[in-house]
Design an enzyme around this catalytic site. Structure first.
Site, PDB file in Angstrom:
ATOM      1  N   LYS A 131      41.535   1.378 -21.359  1.00 46.57           N
ATOM      2  CA  LYS A 131      42.433   2.478 -21.361  1.00 46.57           C
ATOM      3  C   LYS A 131      43.329   3.067 -20.261  1.00 46.57           C
ATOM      4  CE  LYS A 131      40.918   3.945 -25.732  1.00 46.57           C
ATOM      5  NZ  LYS A 131      40.501   5.270 -26.971  1.00 46.57           N
TER       6      LYS A 131
ATOM      7  N   ARG B  10      32.688   1.030 -27.908  1.00 46.47           N
ATOM      8  CA  ARG B  10      33.795   0.311 -28.396  1.00 46.47           C
ATOM      9  C   ARG B  10      34.304  -0.689 -27.361  1.00 46.47           C
ATOM     10  NH1 ARG B  10      38.955   0.787 -30.040  1.00 46.47           N
ATOM     11  NH2 ARG B  10      39.713  -0.125 -31.943  1.00 46.47           N
TER      12      ARG B  10
END
Length: 355
Positions: free
Chosen positions: A287, A321
């Site tokens: 991210k 995840r």
């Protein structure tokens, strides 16, 4: 109960004649009240597998059936369906590295190939999404998202019948179609929203659900207090909708409605989520906050992801995840050996060795 006029109904009377602790009045649990002190999360059955929380960290592999995933792993981009979308965080990604030999393949075939590889590398479950959730993503309608997700879920269910499948969506129609086709878990990135339709679907199907924190704007007076309060309200709404307490997983929403500074504080304070009493899913993989800290594009953020995986597990996270399964599985097992009651295997590389 906040009604002061009825407060005496829950008070144990003083018994001064008995002396000691009985000499003063004290509160007692009402006859119909739970203890209010959650114990360890009980094992949860997700499709073909049982997740025994606290025994080890579970790894969720990400399969994005999109043309505009921020990390550059969108399977539709492999066949040129970018449709002029500006990829933002996607810049600089070598998609050959992301998909290996699957570049240019049919997205369903590519998804199955990647799913097989992820499972071989140690993934415990796979998360399939057909709508990018990066800032500024292109919105797709129900029919388009169903057309992306359902064939992949169906093919994965056939190819990997022993692997739990999650559908990453906020749309009831998409979740219903995916569950009909073989998905076992709903991953709701707007789990703190006011619309209860997805909760009712999960309740009707007796399907576990991930409730993720999110906001339309990164506006907070007290970041962690508000994240916890929002998630607690979401849990209560889910239970009122008919979802079993044991079927709820929470996700603090790293990267969703939060600035880079917010995300770093969230990581620092992750352990506070344990007061919610539910298993915790953490999704930091590749991210933008990681890229901002290190000034690196998505395909060079593996080491940063591993750092957050290790910190998350030490703070009590139950599922990570990730895009890059093998290194995260290895990192998770190492941290598990340190922070959990983990039996160290024999020092031989053979049967039972990690991929």
């Amino acid at each position: 109960m906040t009604d002061r006029t009825r407060a005496d109904e829950g008070v144990g009377a003083a018994r001064p004649e008995l002396g000691g602790g009985a000499a003063t009045p004290s509160f007692r649990l009402p006859d119909d009240a739970p203890t209010g002190i959650p114990g360890p999360a009980r094992p949860l059955r997700i499709g073909p597998a049982t997740f025994d929380w606290g025994t080890r960290t579970f790894v969720m592999g990400i399969l994005n059936v999109t043309p505009d995933s921020f990390s550059g792993d969108g399977l539709l981009a492999a066949r040129g369906e970018d449709r002029g979308v500006d990829h933002g965080d996607d810049r600089g990604v070598d998609r050959r590295e992301v998909r290996g030999d699957d570049r240019g393949a049919d997205p369903v075939e590519a998804a199955v190939a990647i799913g097989r590889r992820m499972v071989a590398e140690g993934a415990d479950l796979l998360d399939v999404g057909g709508q990018s959730t990066r800032p500024g993503h292109a919105v797709v309608d129900d029919a388009e998202e169903i057309a992306r997700v359902v064939p992949v879920v169906e093919a994965l269910r056939a190819a990997l019948p022993d692997v739990p499948l999650s559908v990453d969506t906020t749309k009831v129609a998409v979740a219903a179609a995916a569950l009909d086709t073989g998905a076992h878990l709903v991953n709701d990135v707007w789990g703190v929203g006011e619309d209860d339709a997805l909760l009712r679907l999960a309740a009707d199907r007796a399907t576990p659900i991930v409730l993720m924190h999110n906001r339309a704007e990164a506006r907070y007076a007290n970041l962690m207090a508000e994240i916890l309060a929002d998630l607690q309200r979401a849990i209560e709404r889910a239970v009122r909708s008919g979802i079993a307490w044991e079927s709820i997983i929470v996700d603090p929403g790293f990267g969703f409605g939060k600035t880079a500074a917010h995300n770093l504080v969230l990581l620092r304070e992750l352990a506070s989520l344990r007061v919610l009493g539910r298993p915790i899913l953490l999704g930091t993989s590749r991210k933008s906050t990681l890229g901002r800290v290190l000034d690196l594009p998505p395909d060079e953020r593996v080491e940063a992801t591993l750092a957050t995986t290790a910190l998350g597990i030490a703070a009590g996270v139950d599922i990570v995840r990730v895009h890059d399964v093998r290194p995260n599985v290895r990192a998770a097992r190492m941290v598990d050996a340190i922070v959990r009651d983990f039996e160290v295997p024999e020092a031989t590389r053979g049967e039972g060795a990690l991929p």
